[in-house]
Motif scaffolding. Structure first.
Motif, PDB file in Angstrom:
ATOM      1  N   LEU A 138       0.790  -1.230   0.000  1.00 18.69           N
ATOM      2  CA  LEU A 138       0.000   0.000   0.000  1.00 18.69           C
ATOM      3  C   LEU A 138       0.826   1.285   0.000  1.00 18.69           C
ATOM      4  N   ASP A 139       2.135   1.162  -0.015  1.00 17.43           N
ATOM      5  CA  ASP A 139       2.991   2.350   0.037  1.00 17.43           C
ATOM      6  C   ASP A 139       2.763   3.309  -1.124  1.00 17.43           C
ATOM      7  N   ASN A 140       2.341   2.808  -2.271  1.00 18.40           N
ATOM      8  CA  ASN A 140       2.153   3.641  -3.453  1.00 18.40           C
ATOM      9  C   ASN A 140       0.742   4.194  -3.587  1.00 18.40           C
ATOM     10  N   TYR A 141      -0.098   3.993  -2.582  1.00 17.40           N
ATOM     11  CA  TYR A 141      -1.500   4.404  -2.665  1.00 17.40           C
ATOM     12  C   TYR A 141      -1.844   5.380  -1.556  1.00 17.40           C
ATOM     13  N   VAL A 142      -2.753   6.294  -1.871  1.00 11.90           N
ATOM     14  CA  VAL A 142      -3.249   7.248  -0.886  1.00 11.90           C
ATOM     15  C   VAL A 142      -4.419   6.603  -0.161  1.00 11.90           C
ATOM     16  N   SER A 143      -4.409   6.656   1.168  1.00 11.80           N
ATOM     17  CA  SER A 143      -5.502   6.097   1.954  1.00 11.80           C
ATOM     18  C   SER A 143      -6.790   6.871   1.667  1.00 11.80           C
ATOM     19  N   GLN A 144      -7.872   6.144   1.460  1.00 19.34           N
ATOM     20  CA  GLN A 144      -9.153   6.754   1.118  1.00 19.34           C
ATOM     21  C   GLN A 144     -10.170   6.506   2.215  1.00 19.34           C
ATOM     22  N   THR A 145     -11.010   7.497   2.451  1.00 14.15           N
ATOM     23  CA  THR A 145     -12.054   7.384   3.460  1.00 14.15           C
ATOM     24  C   THR A 145     -13.113   6.369   3.044  1.00 14.15           C
ATOM     25  N   ALA A 146     -13.550   6.464   1.790  1.00 15.19           N
ATOM     26  CA  ALA A 146     -14.608   5.586   1.296  1.00 15.19           C
ATOM     27  C   ALA A 146     -14.642   5.637  -0.218  1.00 15.19           C
ATOM     28  N   THR A 147     -15.383   4.704  -0.797  1.00 18.52           N
ATOM     29  CA  THR A 147     -15.682   4.729  -2.219  1.00 18.52           C
ATOM     30  C   THR A 147     -17.134   5.154  -2.359  1.00 18.52           C
ATOM     31  N   VAL A 148     -17.371   6.150  -3.197  1.00 18.21           N
ATOM     32  CA  VAL A 148     -18.718   6.663  -3.414  1.00 18.21           C
ATOM     33  C   VAL A 148     -19.155   6.243  -4.815  1.00 18.21           C
ATOM     34  N   LEU A 149     -20.210   5.441  -4.897  1.00 19.17           N
ATOM     35  CA  LEU A 149     -20.748   5.015  -6.188  1.00 19.17           C
ATOM     36  C   LEU A 149     -21.716   6.080  -6.683  1.00 19.17           C
ATOM     37  N   VAL A 150     -21.489   6.561  -7.908  1.00 18.67           N
ATOM     38  CA  VAL A 150     -22.289   7.653  -8.454  1.00 18.67           C
ATOM     39  C   VAL A 150     -22.861   7.286  -9.818  1.00 18.67           C
ATOM     40  N   ASP A 151     -23.938   7.973 -10.189  1.00 19.97           N
ATOM     41  CA  ASP A 151     -24.507   7.799 -11.525  1.00 19.97           C
ATOM     42  C   ASP A 151     -23.658   8.493 -12.575  1.00 19.97           C
ATOM     43  N   SER A 152     -23.046   9.645 -12.190  1.00 18.83           N
ATOM     44  CA  SER A 152     -22.292  10.438 -13.152  1.00 18.83           C
ATOM     45  C   SER A 152     -21.035  11.029 -12.529  1.00 18.83           C
ATOM     46  N   LEU A 153     -19.884  10.687 -13.085  1.00 18.32           N
ATOM     47  CA  LEU A 153     -18.637  11.306 -12.638  1.00 18.32           C
ATOM     48  C   LEU A 153     -18.561  12.764 -13.079  1.00 18.32           C
ATOM     49  N   ASP A 154     -19.243  13.110 -14.174  1.00 20.17           N
ATOM     50  CA  ASP A 154     -19.217  14.495 -14.645  1.00 20.17           C
ATOM     51  C   ASP A 154     -19.739  15.445 -13.573  1.00 20.17           C
ATOM     52  N   SER A 155     -20.831  15.068 -12.916  1.00 19.68           N
ATOM     53  CA  SER A 155     -21.400  15.908 -11.845  1.00 19.68           C
ATOM     54  C   SER A 155     -20.416  16.038 -10.689  1.00 19.68           C
ATOM     55  N   VAL A 156     -19.739  14.939 -10.359  1.00 19.83           N
ATOM     56  CA  VAL A 156     -18.762  14.950  -9.267  1.00 19.83           C
ATOM     57  C   VAL A 156     -17.588  15.853  -9.631  1.00 19.83           C
ATOM     58  N   LEU A 157     -17.066  15.701 -10.838  1.00 16.89           N
ATOM     59  CA  LEU A 157     -15.932  16.512 -11.270  1.00 16.89           C
ATOM     60  C   LEU A 157     -16.286  17.996 -11.252  1.00 16.89           C
ATOM     61  N   ASP A 158     -17.511  18.323 -11.642  1.00 10.50           N
ATOM     62  CA  ASP A 158     -17.968  19.713 -11.616  1.00 10.50           C
ATOM     63  C   ASP A 158     -17.994  20.244 -10.181  1.00 10.50           C
ATOM     64  N   ALA A 159     -18.579  19.466  -9.266  1.00 12.63           N
ATOM     65  CA  ALA A 159     -18.668  19.894  -7.862  1.00 12.63           C
ATOM     66  C   ALA A 159     -17.281  19.997  -7.224  1.00 12.63           C
ATOM     67  N   LEU A 160     -16.405  19.044  -7.532  1.00 11.46           N
ATOM     68  CA  LEU A 160     -15.049  19.082  -6.990  1.00 11.46           C
ATOM     69  C   LEU A 160     -14.302  20.316  -7.482  1.00 11.46           C
ATOM     70  N   GLY A 161     -14.453  20.617  -8.762  1.00  6.72           N
ATOM     71  CA  GLY A 161     -13.797  21.790  -9.334  1.00  6.72           C
ATOM     72  C   GLY A 161     -14.270  23.078  -8.694  1.00  6.72           C
ATOM     73  N   LYS A 162     -15.581  23.213  -8.507  1.00  7.85           N
ATOM     74  CA  LYS A 162     -16.148  24.412  -7.881  1.00  7.85           C
ATOM     75  C   LYS A 162     -15.653  24.588  -6.456  1.00  7.85           C
ATOM     76  N   ALA A 163     -15.412  23.473  -5.764  1.00  6.21           N
ATOM     77  CA  ALA A 163     -14.993  23.527  -4.358  1.00  6.21           C
ATOM     78  C   ALA A 163     -13.485  23.692  -4.201  1.00  6.21           C
ATOM     79  N   GLY A 164     -12.748  23.588  -5.300  1.00  3.47           N
ATOM     80  CA  GLY A 164     -11.294  23.694  -5.215  1.00  3.47           C
ATOM     81  C   GLY A 164     -10.623  22.420  -4.726  1.00  3.47           C
ATOM     82  N   ALA A 165     -11.276  21.278  -4.938  1.00  2.00           N
ATOM     83  CA  ALA A 165     -10.704  19.990  -4.535  1.00  2.00           C
ATOM     84  C   ALA A 165      -9.530  19.646  -5.446  1.00  2.00           C
ATOM     85  N   GLU A 166      -8.655  18.781  -4.956  1.00  4.15           N
ATOM     86  CA  GLU A 166      -7.485  18.339  -5.717  1.00  4.15           C
ATOM     87  C   GLU A 166      -7.769  16.965  -6.308  1.00  4.15           C
TER      88      GLU A 166
END
Length: 115
Positions: free
Chosen positions: A56-84
């Motif tokens: 696991l040294d090469n992986y970032v620890s994740q809180t959870a996996t979120v199953l979504v209908d559309s990644l486009d909506s997620v990418l839009d929300a992440l961008g608006k929030a300034g997520a990395e």
């Protein structure tokens, strides 16, 4: 307005998948266990738990996996929030995924499952 989120899956790091699966299957009920590789990791989806084991040294620890209908909506929300965006959209055995660090520092994997 309906939610884009289908479900959330808890990510659980384990040393040995074979040893861990019976316990998580007991917790989740009589569910199908789906095992699959991802790069150098071995994974098992057991109901709402995603068990993973391996180097696991090469992986970032994740809180959870979120199953979504559309990644486009997620990418839009992440961008608006300034997520990395830590991992760009890529195809994996179960669909298309991204990994993002939220502005609060938490890291989530977002997965748009194959239809």
């Amino acid at each position: 307005m309906s939610s884009n989120i289908r479900a959330m899956i808890a990510n659980v790091e384990v040393e040995n998948l074979d040893a861990a699966i019976p316990f998580y299957r007991e917790l989740a009920g009589d569910v199908e266990v789906r095992r699959f590789p991802y790069q150098e990791l071995e994974l098992a989806l057991v109901g709402p738990f995603l068990l993973y084991s391996g180097p696991l040294d090469n992986y970032v620890s994740q809180t959870a996996t979120v199953l979504v209908d559309s990644l486009d909506s997620v990418l839009d929300a992440l961008g608006k929030a300034g997520a990395e965006l830590l991992e760009e959209p890529n195809e994996v055995p179960n669909g298309t995924r991204i990994v993002a660090r939220h502005p609060d520092g938490s890291v989530f994997e977002y997965m748009q499952p194959r239809s």
